[in-house]
Design an enzyme around this catalytic site. Structure first.
Site, mmCIF file in Angstrom:
data_model
loop_
_atom_site.group_PDB
_atom_site.id
_atom_site.type_symbol
_atom_site.label_atom_id
_atom_site.label_comp_id
_atom_site.label_asym_id
_atom_site.label_seq_id
_atom_site.Cartn_x
_atom_site.Cartn_y
_atom_site.Cartn_z
ATOM 1 N N TYR A 145 0.840 -1.193 0.000
ATOM 2 C CA TYR A 145 0.000 0.000 0.000
ATOM 3 C C TYR A 145 0.880 1.250 0.000
ATOM 4 O O TYR A 145 0.611 2.216 -0.721
ATOM 5 C CB TYR A 145 -0.911 0.014 1.233
ATOM 6 C CG TYR A 145 -1.993 -1.034 1.218
ATOM 7 C CD1 TYR A 145 -3.204 -0.810 0.576
ATOM 8 C CD2 TYR A 145 -1.817 -2.263 1.859
ATOM 9 C CE1 TYR A 145 -4.210 -1.766 0.559
ATOM 10 C CE2 TYR A 145 -2.809 -3.227 1.842
ATOM 11 C CZ TYR A 145 -4.001 -2.976 1.194
ATOM 12 O OH TYR A 145 -4.993 -3.938 1.171
ATOM 13 N N ASN A 168 -12.628 -0.697 -5.672
ATOM 14 C CA ASN A 168 -12.233 -1.002 -7.044
ATOM 15 C C ASN A 168 -13.419 -1.588 -7.823
ATOM 16 O O ASN A 168 -13.942 -2.639 -7.454
ATOM 17 C CB ASN A 168 -11.071 -2.008 -7.017
ATOM 18 C CG ASN A 168 -10.645 -2.475 -8.396
ATOM 19 O OD1 ASN A 168 -11.029 -1.909 -9.407
ATOM 20 N ND2 ASN A 168 -9.840 -3.521 -8.418
ATOM 21 N N CYS A 176 -6.313 -5.468 -7.625
ATOM 22 C CA CYS A 176 -6.119 -4.998 -6.257
ATOM 23 C C CYS A 176 -5.688 -6.131 -5.322
ATOM 24 O O CYS A 176 -5.220 -5.868 -4.203
ATOM 25 C CB CYS A 176 -7.369 -4.308 -5.731
ATOM 26 S SG CYS A 176 -8.893 -5.244 -5.910
ATOM 27 N N HIS A 177 -5.827 -7.394 -5.764
ATOM 28 C CA HIS A 177 -5.322 -8.509 -4.944
ATOM 29 C C HIS A 177 -3.799 -8.496 -4.887
ATOM 30 O O HIS A 177 -3.209 -9.188 -4.042
ATOM 31 C CB HIS A 177 -5.822 -9.846 -5.497
ATOM 32 C CG HIS A 177 -5.357 -10.149 -6.882
ATOM 33 N ND1 HIS A 177 -5.993 -9.670 -8.008
ATOM 34 C CD2 HIS A 177 -4.312 -10.884 -7.346
ATOM 35 C CE1 HIS A 177 -5.368 -10.094 -9.094
ATOM 36 N NE2 HIS A 177 -4.343 -10.838 -8.718
ATOM 37 N N GLU A 203 -1.178 -17.090 -9.101
ATOM 38 C CA GLU A 203 -0.116 -16.322 -9.740
ATOM 39 C C GLU A 203 1.274 -16.654 -9.205
ATOM 40 O O GLU A 203 2.242 -15.991 -9.559
ATOM 41 C CB GLU A 203 -0.412 -14.825 -9.589
ATOM 42 C CG GLU A 203 -1.678 -14.412 -10.340
ATOM 43 C CD GLU A 203 -2.047 -12.953 -10.188
ATOM 44 O OE1 GLU A 203 -2.938 -12.497 -10.918
ATOM 45 O OE2 GLU A 203 -1.442 -12.256 -9.336
#
Length: 266
Positions: A145, A168, A176-177, A203
């Site tokens: 952040y 979002n 945003c993850h 990912e």
């Protein structure tokens, strides 16, 4: 002035054709502008299943405009916001294409969510900037952040970044993850922490029960193109504006980074 007026009229007092054409020509641009305002662009909407639960999706001609997790309240509000900007058309073929792209994420498709997005539902310039910067964070990497706030030009705006991520309108595709806390824990997520874990694992991040990034994660600097262990002294000195955390050395190398010669993160 009076003679000019009479010359534009017929003997019966009506306006002649040439004058009428000229008047219409003068007003046509104003009418066209007004009609353009009234005529909203179309957006195709649908509901799809996904590994994250049922999703409401909306796509305009400019790109993906909204994704809403239907197990979370607020679906009616999302539709209301969409109707203010678009004429909504139910279109399942469009929705199915989005469904297939999300499925590819969980099948290991590292670049599956790079389609264009339409940020029409975003009102704040700061939020638009943050979302645009976030889309440059690749799959297999995360940013803090604090780092995203600094990259957006306001290092002290961590709370504003948190609010921006929570609101979002296009999660998954505006990823945003991929935003975490500075202490290495993954933080919250609008679609639920479990779904954030699913996306990060898809990912390449082996998120544990402590909700922290794996010990083999490395920090990469986008300017120097060097990646280090998280405890490396060079990594601690890295400019947070340009630092990303990668799932492991392989993901960092995939982005063109080279290993630090000091800490040898292999």
């Amino acid at each position: 002035m009076k003679s000019n007026q009479t010359s534009t009229r017929n003997q019966d007092g009506s306006i002649d054709d040439r004058t009428l054409d000229a008047m219409i020509g003068q007003t046509r641009p104003r009418i066209a502008r007004a009609m353009k305002i009234l005529r909203r662009p179309p957006a195709r909407v649908g509901v799809i299943p996904s590994p994250l639960g049922k999703l409401l999706v909306a796509e305009s001609d400019r790109g993906l405009a909204a994704i809403h997790f239907l197990f979370i309240s607020g679906g009616e509000r999302t539709l209301e916001l969409l109707r203010m900007k678009f004429d909504l058309i139910e279109n399942q073929p469009s929705a199915r294409r989005i469904e297939k792209e999300i499925d590819r994420v969980f099948a290991g498709g590292i670049d599956a969510v790079n389609r264009p997005v339409d940020l029409s539902l975003v009102e704040s310039d700061f939020q638009r900037r943050a979302y645009s910067l976030l889309r440059k964070v690749p799959a297999g990497a995360v940013i803090t952040y604090q780092g995203l706030a600094a990259a957006a030009g306001n290092p002290d705006a961590q709370r504003a970044i948190g609010t921006t991520m929570a609101t979002n309108p296009i999660p998954i595709f505006v990823p945003c993850h991929r935003v975490i806390r500075s202490d290495g824990t993954i933080g919250n997520y609008g679609g639920g922490v479990d779904n954030k874990i699913k996306l990060l694992r898809a990912e390449g991040f082996e998120v544990g029960r402590d909700l922290r990034l794996p010990s083999r994660a490395v920090m990469g600097h986008r300017h120097t193109k060097i990646f280090c262990r998280l405890d490396c002294s060079a990594a601690r000195r890295a400019d947070p504006d340009n630092a990303l955390i990668y799932a492991d050395s392989r993901h960092a190398r995939h982005e063109g980074l080279r290993a630090c010669k000091l800490c040898k993160p292999e």
